[in-house]
Design a protein around this motif. Structure first.
Motif, PDB file in Angstrom:
ATOM      1  N   MET A 171       0.836  -1.208   0.000  1.00 13.93           N
ATOM      2  CA  MET A 171       0.000   0.000   0.000  1.00 13.93           C
ATOM      3  C   MET A 171       0.875   1.264   0.000  1.00 13.93           C
ATOM      4  O   MET A 171       0.561   2.240  -0.676  1.00 13.93           O
ATOM      5  CB  MET A 171      -0.942   0.006   1.203  1.00 13.93           C
ATOM      6  CG  MET A 171      -1.821  -1.239   1.301  1.00 13.93           C
ATOM      7  SD  MET A 171      -2.797  -1.560  -0.175  1.00 13.93           S
ATOM      8  CE  MET A 171      -4.207  -0.560   0.158  1.00 13.93           C
ATOM      9  N   ASP A 172       1.975   1.244   0.750  1.00 23.06           N
ATOM     10  CA  ASP A 172       2.903   2.384   0.761  1.00 23.06           C
ATOM     11  C   ASP A 172       3.532   2.562  -0.619  1.00 23.06           C
ATOM     12  O   ASP A 172       3.652   3.682  -1.129  1.00 23.06           O
ATOM     13  CB  ASP A 172       4.016   2.178   1.798  1.00 23.06           C
ATOM     14  CG  ASP A 172       3.473   2.105   3.216  1.00 23.06           C
ATOM     15  OD1 ASP A 172       2.464   2.768   3.510  1.00 23.06           O
ATOM     16  OD2 ASP A 172       4.059   1.364   4.022  1.00 23.06           O
ATOM     17  N   TYR A 173       3.943   1.474  -1.219  1.00 26.09           N
ATOM     18  CA  TYR A 173       4.522   1.487  -2.570  1.00 26.09           C
ATOM     19  C   TYR A 173       3.523   2.081  -3.564  1.00 26.09           C
ATOM     20  O   TYR A 173       3.861   2.952  -4.372  1.00 26.09           O
ATOM     21  CB  TYR A 173       4.911   0.053  -2.949  1.00 26.09           C
ATOM     22  CG  TYR A 173       5.094  -0.203  -4.416  1.00 26.09           C
ATOM     23  CD1 TYR A 173       6.257   0.173  -5.078  1.00 26.09           C
ATOM     24  CD2 TYR A 173       4.100  -0.854  -5.142  1.00 26.09           C
ATOM     25  CE1 TYR A 173       6.421  -0.080  -6.438  1.00 26.09           C
ATOM     26  CE2 TYR A 173       4.261  -1.116  -6.493  1.00 26.09           C
ATOM     27  CZ  TYR A 173       5.422  -0.722  -7.136  1.00 26.09           C
ATOM     28  OH  TYR A 173       5.580  -0.975  -8.473  1.00 26.09           O
ATOM     29  N   ASN A 174       2.264   1.639  -3.478  1.00 22.46           N
ATOM     30  CA  ASN A 174       1.234   2.155  -4.380  1.00 22.46           C
ATOM     31  C   ASN A 174       1.022   3.652  -4.182  1.00 22.46           C
ATOM     32  O   ASN A 174       0.853   4.400  -5.146  1.00 22.46           O
ATOM     33  CB  ASN A 174      -0.090   1.401  -4.186  1.00 22.46           C
ATOM     34  CG  ASN A 174      -0.030  -0.013  -4.720  1.00 22.46           C
ATOM     35  OD1 ASN A 174       0.806  -0.345  -5.556  1.00 22.46           O
ATOM     36  ND2 ASN A 174      -0.909  -0.866  -4.221  1.00 22.46           N
ATOM     37  N   ALA A 175       1.041   4.093  -2.934  1.00 17.31           N
ATOM     38  CA  ALA A 175       0.838   5.518  -2.652  1.00 17.31           C
ATOM     39  C   ALA A 175       1.965   6.369  -3.234  1.00 17.31           C
ATOM     40  O   ALA A 175       1.722   7.471  -3.737  1.00 17.31           O
ATOM     41  CB  ALA A 175       0.726   5.740  -1.141  1.00 17.31           C
ATOM     42  N   ARG A 176       3.191   5.861  -3.196  1.00 20.04           N
ATOM     43  CA  ARG A 176       4.326   6.645  -3.693  1.00 20.04           C
ATOM     44  C   ARG A 176       4.309   6.810  -5.212  1.00 20.04           C
ATOM     45  O   ARG A 176       4.881   7.758  -5.734  1.00 20.04           O
ATOM     46  CB  ARG A 176       5.641   6.011  -3.238  1.00 20.04           C
ATOM     47  CG  ARG A 176       5.935   6.265  -1.755  1.00 20.04           C
ATOM     48  CD  ARG A 176       7.356   5.872  -1.386  1.00 20.04           C
ATOM     49  NE  ARG A 176       7.567   4.438  -1.419  1.00 20.04           N
ATOM     50  CZ  ARG A 176       7.334   3.613  -0.397  1.00 20.04           C
ATOM     51  NH1 ARG A 176       6.867   4.087   0.746  1.00 20.04           N
ATOM     52  NH2 ARG A 176       7.567   2.322  -0.501  1.00 20.04           N
ATOM     53  N   LYS A 177       3.651   5.936  -5.934  1.00 19.27           N
ATOM     54  CA  LYS A 177       3.599   6.084  -7.396  1.00 19.27           C
ATOM     55  C   LYS A 177       2.278   6.687  -7.878  1.00 19.27           C
ATOM     56  O   LYS A 177       2.071   6.891  -9.065  1.00 19.27           O
ATOM     57  CB  LYS A 177       3.887   4.759  -8.101  1.00 19.27           C
ATOM     58  CG  LYS A 177       2.945   3.641  -7.768  1.00 19.27           C
ATOM     59  CD  LYS A 177       3.377   2.316  -8.393  1.00 19.27           C
ATOM     60  CE  LYS A 177       2.374   1.256  -8.026  1.00 19.27           C
ATOM     61  NZ  LYS A 177       1.915   0.429  -9.083  1.00 19.27           N
ATOM     62  N   GLN A 178       1.415   7.031  -6.940  1.00 16.66           N
ATOM     63  CA  GLN A 178       0.075   7.491  -7.285  1.00 16.66           C
ATOM     64  C   GLN A 178       0.075   8.777  -8.127  1.00 16.66           C
ATOM     65  O   GLN A 178      -0.741   8.907  -9.047  1.00 16.66           O
ATOM     66  CB  GLN A 178      -0.756   7.701  -6.023  1.00 16.66           C
ATOM     67  CG  GLN A 178      -2.208   8.046  -6.324  1.00 16.66           C
ATOM     68  CD  GLN A 178      -3.019   8.116  -5.057  1.00 16.66           C
ATOM     69  OE1 GLN A 178      -2.873   9.054  -4.288  1.00 16.66           O
ATOM     70  NE2 GLN A 178      -3.861   7.125  -4.831  1.00 16.66           N
ATOM     71  N   ARG A 179       0.941   9.728  -7.833  1.00 17.23           N
ATOM     72  CA  ARG A 179       0.929  10.991  -8.582  1.00 17.23           C
ATOM     73  C   ARG A 179       1.180  10.751 -10.061  1.00 17.23           C
ATOM     74  O   ARG A 179       0.481  11.294 -10.920  1.00 17.23           O
ATOM     75  CB  ARG A 179       1.971  11.972  -8.028  1.00 17.23           C
ATOM     76  CG  ARG A 179       1.930  13.343  -8.726  1.00 17.23           C
ATOM     77  CD  ARG A 179       3.021  14.263  -8.238  1.00 17.23           C
ATOM     78  NE  ARG A 179       4.361  13.755  -8.479  1.00 17.23           N
ATOM     79  CZ  ARG A 179       4.981  13.809  -9.654  1.00 17.23           C
ATOM     80  NH1 ARG A 179       4.411  14.334 -10.696  1.00 17.23           N
ATOM     81  NH2 ARG A 179       6.209  13.323  -9.782  1.00 17.23           N
ATOM     82  N   ILE A 180       2.149   9.902 -10.391  1.00 18.30           N
ATOM     83  CA  ILE A 180       2.459   9.608 -11.795  1.00 18.30           C
ATOM     84  C   ILE A 180       1.280   8.879 -12.442  1.00 18.30           C
ATOM     85  O   ILE A 180       0.902   9.170 -13.585  1.00 18.30           O
ATOM     86  CB  ILE A 180       3.746   8.765 -11.916  1.00 18.30           C
ATOM     87  CG1 ILE A 180       4.947   9.562 -11.433  1.00 18.30           C
ATOM     88  CG2 ILE A 180       3.954   8.265 -13.337  1.00 18.30           C
ATOM     89  CD1 ILE A 180       5.256  10.804 -12.241  1.00 18.30           C
ATOM     90  N   ILE A 181       0.680   7.939 -11.721  1.00 24.93           N
ATOM     91  CA  ILE A 181      -0.476   7.215 -12.255  1.00 24.93           C
ATOM     92  C   ILE A 181      -1.595   8.198 -12.594  1.00 24.93           C
ATOM     93  O   ILE A 181      -2.192   8.135 -13.679  1.00 24.93           O
ATOM     94  CB  ILE A 181      -0.967   6.147 -11.258  1.00 24.93           C
ATOM     95  CG1 ILE A 181       0.062   5.022 -11.125  1.00 24.93           C
ATOM     96  CG2 ILE A 181      -2.337   5.597 -11.658  1.00 24.93           C
ATOM     97  CD1 ILE A 181      -0.234   4.037 -10.019  1.00 24.93           C
TER      98      ILE A 181
END
Length: 195
Positions: A171-181
């Motif tokens: 979940m932390d990993y997903n949050a860190r790439k969220q802006r680019i997504i």
């Protein structure tokens, strides 16, 4: 158009909702591996098993996520979207999937009635949505965009690799790439005339 608004809206989890059916996942080390040409074949085998187990209950089965995009490095986890008439009617699909070895791990009524089942080996995230779910439409649009746009595919891969060093769980990993997504989503929505 109302349907476009539902599809283009970025959503954050409802903080008042506990989605974990069997408790939050244990710490998992996120590892990105090079694209594996076996991923589509693995998906085909899994999809055939799901369709055989569910019959007409499975309205649609789609390979989504990074492993569905040729050339994209990813976690070695196959993401599948399963469409059923009503995800709330778990008795129509969960028992049959449990017999295959899937485990219901997420129930999110506030997120288009999303359910997620996991399969351990080979690793699978099976996402369950209803017909015309905005999130399932988003998944397909993102997949198809990255298949056709190598610059955004490379940008997304870099975002994935940059998100790993922060540690924490998936979940932390997903949050860190969220802006680019979200940037990529906005680009593809504009190109589709939806924004």
């Amino acid at each position: 158009m109302r349907a476009y608004e539902e599809i283009t809206r970025h959503r954050d989890p409802d903080p008042s909702e506990n989605p974990w059916v069997v408790g939050p996942p244990a710490h998992e080390t996120v590892t990105i591996v090079p694209y594996d040409p076996q991923w589509p074949r693995r998906y085909q085998t899994l999809a055939a098993q799901i369709r055989a187990a569910l019959g007409d209950v499975a309205l649609g089965v789609e390979h989504v996520g990074s492993t569905s995009i040729e050339g994209l490095a990813a976690k070695d986890v196959i993401d599948i979207d399963l469409t059923v008439a009503d995800p709330r009617q778990e008795d129509r699909y969960v028992p049959a999937l449990e017999r295959l070895g899937y485990v219901l791990v997420i129930r999110e009524p506030s997120f288009h009635e999303h359910r997620c089942l996991r399969f351990p080996d080979p690793p699978v995230n099976l996402h369950v949505f209803g017909p015309d779910s905005p999130e399932a439409i988003r998944h397909r649009m993102f997949r198809d965009w990255l298949r056709a746009h190598p610059d955004d595919r490379a940008l997304y891969e870099e975002a994935k690799r940059s998100a790993i060093p922060g540690g924490g769980n998936v979940m932390d990993y997903n949050a860190r790439k969220q802006r680019i997504i979200r940037d990529i989503y906005d680009r593809l929505f504009r190109a589709a005339g939806m924004l």
